[in-house]
Design a protein around this motif. Structure first.
Motif, short mmCIF file in Angstrom:
data_model
loop_
_atom_site.label_atom_id
_atom_site.label_comp_id
_atom_site.label_asym_id
_atom_site.label_seq_id
_atom_site.Cartn_x
_atom_site.Cartn_y
_atom_site.Cartn_z
N ALA A 1 0.82 -1.22 0.00
CA ALA A 1 0.00 0.00 0.00
C ALA A 1 0.85 1.26 0.00
N SER A 2 2.12 1.13 0.36
CA SER A 2 2.99 2.30 0.45
C SER A 2 3.68 2.62 -0.88
N LEU A 3 3.62 1.71 -1.85
CA LEU A 3 4.42 1.88 -3.07
C LEU A 3 3.90 3.00 -3.97
N LEU A 4 2.60 3.06 -4.20
CA LEU A 4 2.07 4.13 -5.05
C LEU A 4 2.26 5.51 -4.42
N PRO A 5 1.99 5.69 -3.11
CA PRO A 5 2.28 6.99 -2.51
C PRO A 5 3.76 7.38 -2.62
N PHE A 6 4.66 6.41 -2.45
CA PHE A 6 6.08 6.73 -2.58
C PHE A 6 6.43 7.11 -4.01
N GLU A 7 5.92 6.35 -4.99
CA GLU A 7 6.24 6.63 -6.39
C GLU A 7 5.78 8.03 -6.77
N ALA A 8 4.58 8.40 -6.36
CA ALA A 8 4.05 9.73 -6.69
C ALA A 8 4.85 10.82 -5.99
N ARG B 1 13.48 15.55 4.80
CA ARG B 1 12.36 16.46 5.02
C ARG B 1 12.90 17.80 5.49
N ARG B 2 12.61 18.84 4.71
CA ARG B 2 13.05 20.18 5.06
C ARG B 2 11.83 21.09 5.15
N ASN B 3 12.06 22.32 5.63
CA ASN B 3 10.94 23.22 5.87
C ASN B 3 10.12 23.48 4.62
N ARG B 4 10.80 23.63 3.48
CA ARG B 4 10.10 24.01 2.26
C ARG B 4 9.88 22.86 1.26
N GLY B 5 10.10 21.64 1.70
CA GLY B 5 9.87 20.54 0.77
C GLY B 5 10.55 19.26 1.20
N ALA C 1 7.95 10.68 -4.92
CA ALA C 1 9.30 10.73 -5.47
C ALA C 1 9.31 11.42 -6.82
N ARG C 2 8.29 11.17 -7.62
CA ARG C 2 8.21 11.79 -8.95
C ARG C 2 7.90 13.27 -8.86
N LEU C 3 7.03 13.65 -7.94
CA LEU C 3 6.58 15.03 -7.82
C LEU C 3 7.38 15.83 -6.81
N LEU C 4 8.18 15.12 -5.98
CA LEU C 4 8.93 15.75 -4.89
C LEU C 4 8.01 16.61 -4.02
N SER C 5 6.87 16.04 -3.70
CA SER C 5 5.89 16.75 -2.88
C SER C 5 4.89 15.76 -2.32
N PHE C 6 4.73 15.76 -1.01
CA PHE C 6 3.72 14.90 -0.40
C PHE C 6 2.32 15.42 -0.70
N SER C 7 2.16 16.74 -0.70
CA SER C 7 0.83 17.30 -0.92
C SER C 7 0.36 17.07 -2.36
N ARG C 8 1.26 17.24 -3.33
CA ARG C 8 0.88 17.00 -4.72
C ARG C 8 0.62 15.51 -4.96
N ALA C 9 1.39 14.65 -4.30
CA ALA C 9 1.13 13.21 -4.41
C ALA C 9 -0.24 12.88 -3.83
N ALA C 10 -0.59 13.52 -2.72
CA ALA C 10 -1.90 13.29 -2.12
C ALA C 10 -3.02 13.71 -3.06
N ASP C 11 -2.86 14.87 -3.72
CA ASP C 11 -3.87 15.33 -4.66
C ASP C 11 -4.01 14.35 -5.82
N GLU C 12 -2.89 13.86 -6.34
CA GLU C 12 -2.92 12.95 -7.48
C GLU C 12 -3.61 11.63 -7.13
N LEU C 13 -3.39 11.14 -5.91
CA LEU C 13 -3.92 9.84 -5.49
C LEU C 13 -5.26 9.96 -4.76
N HIS C 14 -5.75 11.21 -4.61
CA HIS C 14 -7.01 11.45 -3.89
C HIS C 14 -6.92 10.94 -2.44
N LEU C 15 -5.80 11.24 -1.80
CA LEU C 15 -5.58 10.92 -0.40
C LEU C 15 -5.30 12.20 0.35
#
Length: 299
Positions: A12-19, A58-62, A21-35
């Motif tokens: 279950a962690s693989l698709l969130p990680f792939e997104a 993990r840094r302050n700006r990304g 890693a590709r987008l370099l953003s947890f928030s954008r990955a969440a939007d893409e995966l509807h999470l």
């Protein structure tokens, strides 16, 4: 013992990680995966705990991939693309307003690319995707709607739609001949012959082309071999020797003067290039339009 199950991280962690890693953003990955962003962060933390190593800084700006994260992202991305390709092949479907053409690299680059704007002008609503393949059609495992390859190569159960003619003759760069413009069949012993080594062999190579005129490859001719036709043709452009050229893929270079045809002899093939529809494919309007266009352009 299921060693695979013990080695795999939480699936279950693989698709969130792939997104991420590709987008370099947890928030954008969440939007893409509807999470939610928290859910993505939680899955990636579970993946890192399973592997025992940090995948992101993990840094302050990304967030930024660590070396281990980049390695895992590359491996996972390739694996997921392979799974997606196989799934598409098994589904036997293409996207809406999309058509996939499978063809040999040299035809794609030297013949098809200069004509693509014409296709897009006629069918602006169709997205044409090109996939190149050097082996016979029977060995291709991905998805396609229409395929185009040399006529003597195995096509299995994929139905033949039509074949097109071509003309075959030696070509070389003007610089290779050092001011000369013609070569006779009896002069080949002093030249370098560029060969395209492929299995199965293409319809005409130096031995079969010369045999048409009752001649043989002279023992004194130098030989250089290449595993793709495109590479062999490029070697001819760079002045490394004489190559066996096909009219459709060499004509623009002849017109531009980067290649010349120094022999008076040529061989005409009635069935040189063939177009196939994918076996078992239900009729699709996008594929029909591509087939009609290819039929006109190859005439």
């Amino acid at each position: 013992m299921n060693k695979l199950g013990k080695s795999l991280p939480p699936l279950a962690s693989l698709l969130p990680f792939e997104a991420a890693a590709r987008l370099l953003s947890f928030s954008r990955a969440a939007d893409e995966l509807h999470l939610t962003q928290a859910a993505v962060s939680r899955q990636i933390r579970a993946l890192e705990d399973s592997l025992g190593i940090r995948l992101f800084q993990r840094r302050n700006r990304g967030v930024f991939l660590t070396d281990a994260g980049r390695e895992f992202s590359l491996t996972l991305g390739n694996a997921l693309r392979e799974v997606a390709s196989t799934a598409d092949r098994l589904r036997g479907v293409a996207g809406k307003n999309e058509v996939v053409l499978l063809c040999q690299p040299c035809e794609a680059f030297h013949w098809l690319m200069p004509r693509l704007s014409n296709f897009h002008q006629q069918y602006p609503h169709i997205e044409l995707k090109m996939v190149t393949w050097t082996a016979p059609l029977t060995e291709f495992q991905g998805y396609f709607d229409v395929a185009m390859q040399s006529s003597n190569r195995d096509h299995g159960l994929h139905p033949l739609l039509f074949s097109a003619t071509d003309e075959v003759f030696p070509v070389c760069s003007p610089g290779y001949l050092r001011g000369r413009t013609a070569v006779g069949l009896d002069e080949l012993s002093g030249h370098t012959l560029l060969h395209h080594d492929a299995l199965p062999v293409y319809q005409l190579e130096w031995d079969t082309w010369l045999a048409t005129f009752g001649a043989e490859v002279p023992p004194g001719a130098r030989r250089r071999s290449f595993d793709t036709y495109a590479l062999m043709l490029h070697a001819a452009v760079e002045g490394h020797g004489l190559a066996m050229g096909w009219r459709r893929t060499s004509q623009r270079m002849l017109d531009n003067g980067v290649l010349l045809a120094p022999f008076s002899q040529s061989v005409h093939l009635c069935e040189a290039l063939s177009v196939y529809r994918r076996d078992g494919q239900a009729p699709r309007e996008e594929a029909n339009r591509l087939i009609e266009w290819l039929r006109v352009e190859l005439t």
